[in-house]
Design an enzyme around this catalytic site. Structure first.
Site, PDB file in Angstrom:
ATOM      1  N   TYR A   1      -1.431  -0.028  10.646  1.00  0.00           N
ATOM      2  CA  TYR A   1      -1.772  -0.619   9.342  1.00  0.00           C
ATOM      3  C   TYR A   1      -0.555  -0.568   8.419  1.00  0.00           C
ATOM      4  O   TYR A   1      -0.152  -1.565   7.819  1.00  0.00           O
ATOM      5  CB  TYR A   1      -2.947   0.142   8.702  1.00  0.00           C
ATOM      6  CG  TYR A   1      -3.181  -0.222   7.260  1.00  0.00           C
ATOM      7  CD1 TYR A   1      -3.862  -1.386   6.915  1.00  0.00           C
ATOM      8  CD2 TYR A   1      -2.706   0.589   6.223  1.00  0.00           C
ATOM      9  CE1 TYR A   1      -4.072  -1.734   5.585  1.00  0.00           C
ATOM     10  CE2 TYR A   1      -2.912   0.247   4.891  1.00  0.00           C
ATOM     11  CZ  TYR A   1      -3.596  -0.920   4.582  1.00  0.00           C
ATOM     12  OH  TYR A   1      -3.787  -1.258   3.254  1.00  0.00           O
TER      13      TYR A   1
ATOM     14  N   SER B   1       0.808  -1.224   0.000  1.00  0.00           N
ATOM     15  CA  SER B   1       0.000   0.000   0.000  1.00  0.00           C
ATOM     16  C   SER B   1       0.840   1.273   0.000  1.00  0.00           C
ATOM     17  O   SER B   1       1.899   1.338   0.629  1.00  0.00           O
ATOM     18  CB  SER B   1      -0.864  -0.012   1.266  1.00  0.00           C
ATOM     19  OG  SER B   1      -1.413   1.258   1.496  1.00  0.00           O
TER      20      SER B   1
ATOM     21  N   GLU C   1       0.213   3.677   1.721  1.00  0.00           N
ATOM     22  CA  GLU C   1       0.297   4.134   3.111  1.00  0.00           C
ATOM     23  C   GLU C   1       1.703   3.906   3.678  1.00  0.00           C
ATOM     24  O   GLU C   1       2.121   4.588   4.621  1.00  0.00           O
ATOM     25  CB  GLU C   1      -0.710   3.388   3.989  1.00  0.00           C
ATOM     26  CG  GLU C   1      -2.110   3.931   3.923  1.00  0.00           C
ATOM     27  CD  GLU C   1      -2.256   5.335   4.478  1.00  0.00           C
ATOM     28  OE1 GLU C   1      -2.017   5.534   5.671  1.00  0.00           O
ATOM     29  OE2 GLU C   1      -2.604   6.244   3.707  1.00  0.00           O
TER      30      GLU C   1
HETATM   31  P1  NAP Z   1     -11.530  -4.295   1.871  1.00  0.00           P
HETATM   32  O1  NAP Z   1     -12.686  -3.958   0.976  1.00  0.00           O
HETATM   33  O2  NAP Z   1     -11.471  -3.745   3.234  1.00  0.00           O
HETATM   34  O3  NAP Z   1     -11.508  -5.915   1.975  1.00  0.00           O
HETATM   35  C1  NAP Z   1     -10.686  -6.557   2.905  1.00  0.00           C
HETATM   36  C2  NAP Z   1     -10.920  -8.046   2.819  1.00  0.00           C
HETATM   37  O4  NAP Z   1     -10.092  -8.700   3.802  1.00  0.00           O
HETATM   38  C3  NAP Z   1     -12.361  -8.482   3.113  1.00  0.00           C
HETATM   39  O5  NAP Z   1     -12.677  -9.559   2.270  1.00  0.00           O
HETATM   40  C4  NAP Z   1     -12.268  -8.949   4.556  1.00  0.00           C
HETATM   41  O6  NAP Z   1     -13.264  -9.900   4.905  1.00  0.00           O
HETATM   42  C5  NAP Z   1     -10.898  -9.609   4.532  1.00  0.00           C
HETATM   43  N1  NAP Z   1     -10.345  -9.823   5.861  1.00  0.00           N
HETATM   44  C6  NAP Z   1     -10.255  -8.949   6.886  1.00  0.00           C
HETATM   45  N2  NAP Z   1      -9.704  -9.546   7.967  1.00  0.00           N
HETATM   46  C7  NAP Z   1      -9.463 -10.830   7.606  1.00  0.00           C
HETATM   47  C8  NAP Z   1      -8.933 -11.946   8.281  1.00  0.00           C
HETATM   48  N3  NAP Z   1      -8.515 -11.891   9.549  1.00  0.00           N
HETATM   49  N4  NAP Z   1      -8.848 -13.121   7.612  1.00  0.00           N
HETATM   50  C9  NAP Z   1      -9.262 -13.210   6.329  1.00  0.00           C
HETATM   51  N5  NAP Z   1      -9.774 -12.187   5.631  1.00  0.00           N
HETATM   52  C10 NAP Z   1      -9.872 -11.011   6.271  1.00  0.00           C
HETATM   53  O7  NAP Z   1     -10.154  -3.974   1.157  1.00  0.00           O
HETATM   54  P2  NAP Z   1      -9.838  -3.631  -0.390  1.00  0.00           P
HETATM   55  O8  NAP Z   1     -10.045  -2.185  -0.592  1.00  0.00           O
HETATM   56  O9  NAP Z   1     -10.512  -4.616  -1.251  1.00  0.00           O
HETATM   57  O10 NAP Z   1      -8.265  -3.863  -0.422  1.00  0.00           O
HETATM   58  C11 NAP Z   1      -7.703  -5.134  -0.733  1.00  0.00           C
HETATM   59  C12 NAP Z   1      -6.291  -5.216  -0.165  1.00  0.00           C
HETATM   60  O11 NAP Z   1      -5.498  -4.194  -0.747  1.00  0.00           O
HETATM   61  C13 NAP Z   1      -6.190  -5.027   1.339  1.00  0.00           C
HETATM   62  O12 NAP Z   1      -5.130  -5.828   1.790  1.00  0.00           O
HETATM   63  C14 NAP Z   1      -5.810  -3.566   1.492  1.00  0.00           C
HETATM   64  O13 NAP Z   1      -5.107  -3.369   2.697  1.00  0.00           O
HETATM   65  C15 NAP Z   1      -4.933  -3.372   0.274  1.00  0.00           C
HETATM   66  N6  NAP Z   1      -4.896  -2.023  -0.308  1.00  0.00           N
HETATM   67  C16 NAP Z   1      -6.058  -1.382  -0.602  1.00  0.00           C
HETATM   68  C17 NAP Z   1      -6.004  -0.152  -1.228  1.00  0.00           C
HETATM   69  C18 NAP Z   1      -7.266   0.585  -1.607  1.00  0.00           C
HETATM   70  O14 NAP Z   1      -7.175   1.795  -1.875  1.00  0.00           O
HETATM   71  N7  NAP Z   1      -8.410  -0.074  -1.701  1.00  0.00           N
HETATM   72  C19 NAP Z   1      -4.761   0.410  -1.558  1.00  0.00           C
HETATM   73  C20 NAP Z   1      -3.608  -0.296  -1.259  1.00  0.00           C
HETATM   74  C21 NAP Z   1      -3.676  -1.533  -0.645  1.00  0.00           C
HETATM   75  P3  NAP Z   1     -14.695  -9.479   5.516  1.00  0.00           P
HETATM   76  O15 NAP Z   1     -15.514  -9.039   4.324  1.00  0.00           O
HETATM   77  O16 NAP Z   1     -15.168 -10.710   6.163  1.00  0.00           O
HETATM   78  O17 NAP Z   1     -14.431  -8.333   6.464  1.00  0.00           O
HETATM   79  O1  F7E Z   2      -8.872   8.203   4.156  1.00  0.00           O
HETATM   80  C1  F7E Z   2      -9.201  11.631   5.387  1.00  0.00           C
HETATM   81  C2  F7E Z   2      -8.319  10.671   6.151  1.00  0.00           C
HETATM   82  O2  F7E Z   2      -9.975   6.169   5.083  1.00  0.00           O
HETATM   83  C3  F7E Z   2      -8.352   9.060   3.168  1.00  0.00           C
HETATM   84  C4  F7E Z   2      -7.246   2.163   2.533  1.00  0.00           C
HETATM   85  O3  F7E Z   2      -7.793   1.486   1.433  1.00  0.00           O
HETATM   86  O4  F7E Z   2      -6.055   3.673   1.101  1.00  0.00           O
HETATM   87  C5  F7E Z   2      -6.998   3.617   2.148  1.00  0.00           C
HETATM   88  O5  F7E Z   2      -6.523   4.294   3.299  1.00  0.00           O
HETATM   89  C6  F7E Z   2      -8.044  10.419   3.778  1.00  0.00           C
HETATM   90  C7  F7E Z   2      -7.278  10.354   5.090  1.00  0.00           C
HETATM   91  O6  F7E Z   2      -8.322   5.991   3.155  1.00  0.00           O
HETATM   92  C8  F7E Z   2     -12.520  11.403   6.826  1.00  0.00           C
HETATM   93  O7  F7E Z   2      -7.807  11.284   7.334  1.00  0.00           O
HETATM   94  C9  F7E Z   2     -11.150  12.974   6.217  1.00  0.00           C
HETATM   95  O8  F7E Z   2      -6.285  11.332   5.080  1.00  0.00           O
HETATM   96  O9  F7E Z   2     -10.530   6.924   2.741  1.00  0.00           O
HETATM   97  P1  F7E Z   2      -9.522   6.785   3.805  1.00  0.00           P
HETATM   98  P2  F7E Z   2      -6.778   5.852   3.550  1.00  0.00           P
HETATM   99  O10 F7E Z   2      -6.531   6.104   4.969  1.00  0.00           O
HETATM  100  O11 F7E Z   2      -6.010   6.669   2.571  1.00  0.00           O
HETATM  101  C10 F7E Z   2      -4.775   3.092   1.402  1.00  0.00           C
HETATM  102  C11 F7E Z   2      -3.918   3.190   0.164  1.00  0.00           C
HETATM  103  C12 F7E Z   2      -4.869   1.732   1.959  1.00  0.00           C
HETATM  104  O12 F7E Z   2      -3.977   0.903   1.775  1.00  0.00           O
HETATM  105  C13 F7E Z   2      -5.946   1.490   2.952  1.00  0.00           C
HETATM  106  O13 F7E Z   2      -6.218   0.098   3.086  1.00  0.00           O
HETATM  107  O14 F7E Z   2      -9.291  11.049   4.097  1.00  0.00           O
HETATM  108  N1  F7E Z   2     -10.543  11.786   5.941  1.00  0.00           N
HETATM  109  N2  F7E Z   2     -12.341  12.757   6.761  1.00  0.00           N
HETATM  110  C14 F7E Z   2     -11.376  10.793   6.298  1.00  0.00           C
HETATM  111  N3  F7E Z   2     -11.257   9.451   6.199  1.00  0.00           N
HETATM  112  C15 F7E Z   2     -12.296   8.692   6.628  1.00  0.00           C
HETATM  113  N4  F7E Z   2     -12.213   7.353   6.514  1.00  0.00           N
HETATM  114  N5  F7E Z   2     -13.428   9.257   7.172  1.00  0.00           N
HETATM  115  C16 F7E Z   2     -13.583  10.604   7.290  1.00  0.00           C
HETATM  116  O15 F7E Z   2     -14.610  11.081   7.769  1.00  0.00           O
END
Ligand code: NAP
Ligand code: F7E
Length: 344
Positions: free
Chosen positions: A152, A128, A130
């Protein structure tokens, strides 16, 4: 070809499954037992492929090593995509151990199982943006330094490093996709983009009156999840395992996202958006901007969806669901509890 996907019930799990099935794969996914139904995103795939072996689900958990290694042995996948994680950054400060265990122990368990299977199984790790920490306005690439700012992100750095270590030590085809934020109508509702578009739909239909957010100045490189899963697939088809950044090369603030989303329905965001410190994080990642040049050059990957199209797609989807909710609210069949969510 057979693929095994952890996190199949999540946003990316849905898009990746759809992509791999369209390419003729037999897809296997790990789901967790949950007291409430957690398969909403993939219900469509479950019913569509009920009578075929294209889409198969197995109970497992990233914290249950024996279930993961059993599945690797039984399924004998060609490719493993590890998408499972507690993926909410703010929640990771509240549940640091659980978050770190899923992010770090899950990958090492899968890598061990792959190594011990002695089969040529390719591995994708969901790394990620992050991990970079967003400390300045530089455009970030595969060589940029990791400065994790949350439990995270720290767990993801461990997973990233261990994936490289297994690649270098044992010759495993183990890749890291360093993905910047990617969103869609399937995005979890507590991430900021979806929180905004859900609220826009409900405010438009007058079943919500305001939207409370945290830091409006944070900026992210937001792309469309459907484009990003194509990049994951391409990484595992490359001739050598490596690490690649997937990003759009553009960054926008939370404020800009909200402004555009409200504008889609002809409303002024400032009339509805409030801020509260309860949605702020103990250690904020202020600014993220990615450079996808390596993925473009080596994988032929590029994002296909603009920021404006992404916002529009998400708003249109959430307008439709708010219209249905309004009917239920008017008939007293649904209680609008979304007005002031306690967390995230
Ligand atoms: P998401 O919608 O939050 O999905 C997370 C998945 O992980 C869900 O299927 C969840 O199952 C499962 N999970 C959580 N805890 C688990 C556990 N203990 N054992 C097995 N499965 C578990 O995430 P996403 O946005 O699809 O992202 C996919 C991956 O890419 C994640 O690893 C995330 O950290 C990473 N990532 C995401 C982004 C982004 O912007 N979306 C960017 C960079 C990296 P349940 O449905 O049962 O909760
Ligand atoms: O926050 C700000 C918050 O929770 C984005 C995950 O998929 O992307 C995701 O992580 C920004 C942050 O995503 C609210 O403080 C303001 O600066 O949508 P987010 P994230 O933290 O960037 C990365 C790449 C991953 O890997 C992660 O799994 O938005 N923000 N106000 C807020 N965020 C939330 N959630 N809620 C608010 O009300």
């Amino acid at each position: 070809m057979k693929a095994f996907i952890t996190g199949i019930t999540g946003q990316d799990g849905y898009y990746l499954s759809e992509l791999l099935i369209s390419k003729g794969y037999e897809v296997h996914g790990a789901i967790r037992r949950s007291s409430s139904i957690n398969t909403q995103r993939i219900d469509e795939l479950i019913s569509k492929y009920e009578d075929s072996n294209k889409f198969n689900l197995h109970y497992s958990d990233l914290l249950d090593p024996s279930s993961l290694s059993n599945l690797i042995n039984v399924i004998e996948p060609d490719e493993v995509y590890n998408l499972g994680a507690q993926s909410h950054v703010a929640v990771s400060f509240k549940n640091p151990l659980y978050t770190t265990q899923t992010s770090a122990l899950g990958p090492i368990t899968l890598l061990e199982a792959i190594k011990n299977s002695k089969k040529n199984i390719k591995y994708y790790q969901a790394s990620s943006s992050e991990m970079f920490g967003g400390v300045n306005k530089d455009s970030l690439n595969e060589e940029s330094k990791f400065i994790p700012k949350s439990p995270y992100a720290a767990g993801k750095v461990f997973a990233h490093d261990i994936t490289k270590i297994y690649r270098e030590s044992y010759g495993l085809f183990a890749t890291n996709g360093i993905l910047f934020n990617h969103e869609s109508p399937y995005r979890g509702e507590t991430f900021v983009t979806r929180k905004i578009t859900k609220a826009v739909g409900r405010i438009y239909y007058k079943i919500q009156s305001k939207l409370t957010l945290g830091n409006l100045d944070a900026s992210r490189d937001w792309g469309f999840a459907g484009d990003y899963v194509k990049g994951m697939y391409k990484m595992l088809q490359h001739n050598e395992p490596d690490d690649w950044v997937l990003a759009t090369g553009e960054t926008h603030s939370v404020k800009e996202f909200a402004q555009l989303a409200f504008k889609e329905v002809g409303l002024n965001w400032e009339d509805y958006v409030e801020t509260s410190s309860k949605y702020e994080r103990p250690n904020e990642v202020e600014h993220l901007l990615g450079d996808p040049a390596k993925a473009n050059k080596e994988l032929g990957w590029k994002p296909e969806t603009s920021f404006e199209s992404l916002v529009k797609m998400m708003v249109e989807n959430d307008l439709k669901s708010a219209e249905k909710e309004k009917v239920l609210v008017n008939e007293n069949l649904l209680n609008p509890t979304w007005e002031n969510p306690s967390i995230n």
